[in-house]
Scaffold this motif. Structure first.
Motif, PDB file in Angstrom:
ATOM      1  N   PHE A  68       3.163  -2.104   8.849  1.00  0.00           N
ATOM      2  CA  PHE A  68       3.500  -0.868   8.151  1.00  0.00           C
ATOM      3  C   PHE A  68       4.462  -0.021   8.963  1.00  0.00           C
ATOM      4  O   PHE A  68       4.570  -0.154  10.185  1.00  0.00           O
ATOM      5  N   SER A  69       5.168   0.842   8.259  1.00  0.00           N
ATOM      6  CA  SER A  69       6.012   1.843   8.905  1.00  0.00           C
ATOM      7  C   SER A  69       5.434   3.219   8.603  1.00  0.00           C
ATOM      8  O   SER A  69       4.811   3.440   7.562  1.00  0.00           O
TER       9      SER A  69
ATOM     10  N   SER B 129       3.038  -1.823   4.138  1.00  0.00           N
ATOM     11  CA  SER B 129       3.119  -0.434   3.687  1.00  0.00           C
ATOM     12  C   SER B 129       4.347   0.222   4.304  1.00  0.00           C
ATOM     13  O   SER B 129       4.545   0.153   5.521  1.00  0.00           O
ATOM     14  N   ASN B 130       5.135   0.866   3.457  1.00  0.00           N
ATOM     15  CA  ASN B 130       6.382   1.470   3.913  1.00  0.00           C
ATOM     16  C   ASN B 130       6.337   2.988   3.762  1.00  0.00           C
ATOM     17  O   ASN B 130       6.346   3.517   2.648  1.00  0.00           O
ATOM     18  N   LEU B 131       6.247   3.687   4.898  1.00  0.00           N
ATOM     19  CA  LEU B 131       6.298   5.154   4.944  1.00  0.00           C
ATOM     20  C   LEU B 131       5.326   5.792   3.952  1.00  0.00           C
ATOM     21  O   LEU B 131       5.693   6.671   3.166  1.00  0.00           O
ATOM     22  N   ALA B 132       4.083   5.343   4.013  1.00  0.00           N
ATOM     23  CA  ALA B 132       3.049   5.884   3.126  1.00  0.00           C
ATOM     24  C   ALA B 132       1.794   6.317   3.877  1.00  0.00           C
ATOM     25  O   ALA B 132       1.148   7.297   3.503  1.00  0.00           O
TER      26      ALA B 132
ATOM     27  N   LEU C  88       0.841  -1.198   0.000  1.00  0.00           N
ATOM     28  CA  LEU C  88       0.000   0.000   0.000  1.00  0.00           C
ATOM     29  C   LEU C  88       0.876   1.249   0.000  1.00  0.00           C
ATOM     30  O   LEU C  88       1.605   1.509   0.943  1.00  0.00           O
ATOM     31  N   GLY C  89       0.791   2.028  -1.094  1.00  0.00           N
ATOM     32  CA  GLY C  89       1.667   3.171  -1.265  1.00  0.00           C
ATOM     33  C   GLY C  89       3.035   2.709  -1.718  1.00  0.00           C
ATOM     34  O   GLY C  89       4.052   3.008  -1.106  1.00  0.00           O
ATOM     35  N   CYS C  90       3.077   1.974  -2.829  1.00  0.00           N
ATOM     36  CA  CYS C  90       4.285   1.242  -3.226  1.00  0.00           C
ATOM     37  C   CYS C  90       5.407   2.140  -3.724  1.00  0.00           C
ATOM     38  O   CYS C  90       6.559   1.704  -3.781  1.00  0.00           O
ATOM     39  N   GLY C  91       5.107   3.378  -4.119  1.00  0.00           N
ATOM     40  CA  GLY C  91       6.149   4.237  -4.656  1.00  0.00           C
ATOM     41  C   GLY C  91       6.808   3.616  -5.867  1.00  0.00           C
ATOM     42  O   GLY C  91       6.137   3.105  -6.765  1.00  0.00           O
ATOM     43  N   THR C  92       8.143   3.609  -5.892  1.00  0.00           N
ATOM     44  CA  THR C  92       8.866   3.057  -7.036  1.00  0.00           C
ATOM     45  C   THR C  92       9.107   1.552  -6.928  1.00  0.00           C
ATOM     46  O   THR C  92       9.855   0.992  -7.721  1.00  0.00           O
ATOM     47  N   GLY C  93       8.491   0.905  -5.947  1.00  0.00           N
ATOM     48  CA  GLY C  93       8.500  -0.550  -5.902  1.00  0.00           C
ATOM     49  C   GLY C  93       9.555  -1.189  -5.031  1.00  0.00           C
ATOM     50  O   GLY C  93       9.811  -2.393  -5.153  1.00  0.00           O
ATOM     51  N   ASN C  94      10.165  -0.438  -4.113  1.00  0.00           N
ATOM     52  CA  ASN C  94      11.205  -1.032  -3.262  1.00  0.00           C
ATOM     53  C   ASN C  94      10.664  -2.165  -2.396  1.00  0.00           C
ATOM     54  O   ASN C  94      11.239  -3.255  -2.336  1.00  0.00           O
TER      55      ASN C  94
END
Length: 268
Positions: free
Chosen positions: A151-152, A122-125, A52-58
Motif C-alpha cells: 500500500f501507499s 491500497s493506493n493512498l487510502a 482497499l479504498g479503490c476510489g474511481t478504480g485507477n
C-alpha cells in the motif's frame, strides 16, 4: 493518526462528493498507483486480491490488466458514488477479464473471513483510518500465509507548507496528520507481518496560487477530517493571513506543495 481523532462521516461525505471531479485532479494518485503496480509485478499478482479504498478504480484497473492476471479483484470503498464511478470506468471490455466485485464498506470494518485473500493492495487510502494498527492486524488475519500486503500512504511531510502557513494564524489542526516510517514499521511488526519495507518518494508540484492548491484538494476529497478542526467557516481575515504566510514560498510565479508518499510492502 491517533485513535478516535478522525471524523468518519466527513470522510465518507468528502469522497462521495468528489467522485465526479476526482479523476481530473488525481494525477499524483495515478502516478502512485503505477508505482504500486510496478512493485507488485516483481512477484506477480494472482488469486483473489483486494483493492482497499479503490476510489474511481485507477488501481483496480491496473490490477485487472496485470500479467499474470488475478482470478478475482474486489474493489472496496467507503463511498458508494466512488464505487459507481469505478463501475462505469471498469465496465467489461471485449477481452476476457478477471471477475470483478464491488463492495461498499469501511476499511476499519472489513467483511472478509480469515485466510481468504491472496493479496491486498491500497493506493493512498489507509491514511484515512482512525486505528491503522487495528486495520493492519485485520488484514493480516484475512491474508493467506505468505501473501503480500502492498500500500501507499501519505507521510508526515505532506502539505508541510500549508501546515506552516496555518501555524502562523492559529493553533488549530487545519491539515491532517499522517503516520511516519517508524510508526508504520512498528504497526506491521506488531500485527505479525514479515519482510516489512517502507520506501519514500517526495513530490513537489507547483501551483499558480494557494487557491489552486486548495481547489485541487477539494476535487479529490482530501478535506481536513480531524475532529478538532475548526467547525465553523474560516473567516476571510484568517484565510487571507494564511495566504500571505504561504505566499512567502512563492518563486518564479508559483507556490510549492510537498507530498510525501510512503510505499509499504509486507508479507502475511
Amino acid at each position: 493518526m491517533n485513535a478516535a481523532l478522525l471524523d468518519k462521516p466527513r470522510i465518507r461525505q468528502s469522497f462521495a462528493a468528489a467522485s465526479a471531479t476526482y479523476d481530473q485532479a488525481a494525477a499524483l494518485q495515478r502516478r502512485s498507483a503505477l508505482d504500486l503496480i510496478r512493485e507488485a509485478g516483481q512477484e506477480g499478482i494472482g488469486g483473489t486480491v483486494l483493492d482497499l479504498g479503490c476510489g474511481t478504480g485507477n488501481l483496480a484497473g491496473l490490477l485487472l490488466s496485470a500479467d499474470p492476471k488475478p482470478d478475482r479483484v474486489i474493489a472496496l470503498d467507503i463511498a458508494a458514488t466512488m464505487l459507481e464511478a469505478a463501475r462505469c470506468k471498469l465496465a467489461p471490455k471485449d477481452a476476457p477479464q478477471p471477475a470483478l466485485h464491488y463492495v461498499c464498506a469501511d476499511a476499519e470494518r472489513l467483511p472478509f473471513v480469515a485466510d481468504s485473500l491472496d493479496g491486498v493492495y491500497s493506493n493512498l487510502a489507509l491514511q484515512w483510518c482512525d486505528r491503522l494498527e487495528h486495520v493492519l492486524a485485520d488484514l493480516k488475519r484475512m491474508l493467506k500465509p505468505g501473501k503480500p500486503l502492498l500500500f501507499s500512504t501519505f507521510g508526515p511531510k505532506t502539505l508541510q507548507e500549508l501546515k506552516s502557513a496555518w501555524a502562523e494564524v492559529d493553533d488549530l489542526p487545519h491539515v491532517n496528520a499522517f503516520h511516519g516510517e517508524e510508526e508504520l514499521m512498528r504497526y506491521l511488526q506488531t500485527a505479525g507481518f514479515s519482510a516489512c519495507r517502507v520506501r519514500q518518494t517526495l513530490h513537489a508540484p507547483r501551483y499558480a496560487s494557494v487557491v489552486d492548491l486548495m481547489r485541487e484538494l477539494k476535487q479529490i476529497g482530501a478535506h481536513n477530517v480531524h475532529l478538532a478542526r475548526p467547525k465553523n467557516l474560516t473567516g476571510k481575515a484568517r484565510m487571507q493571513a494564511m495566504y500571505r504566510a504561504y505566499e512567502r514560498d512563492r518563486s518564479e510565479g508559483t507556490v510549492p506543495a510537498t507530498f510525501e508518499i510512503l510505499i509499504v510492502s509486507a508479507r502475511a
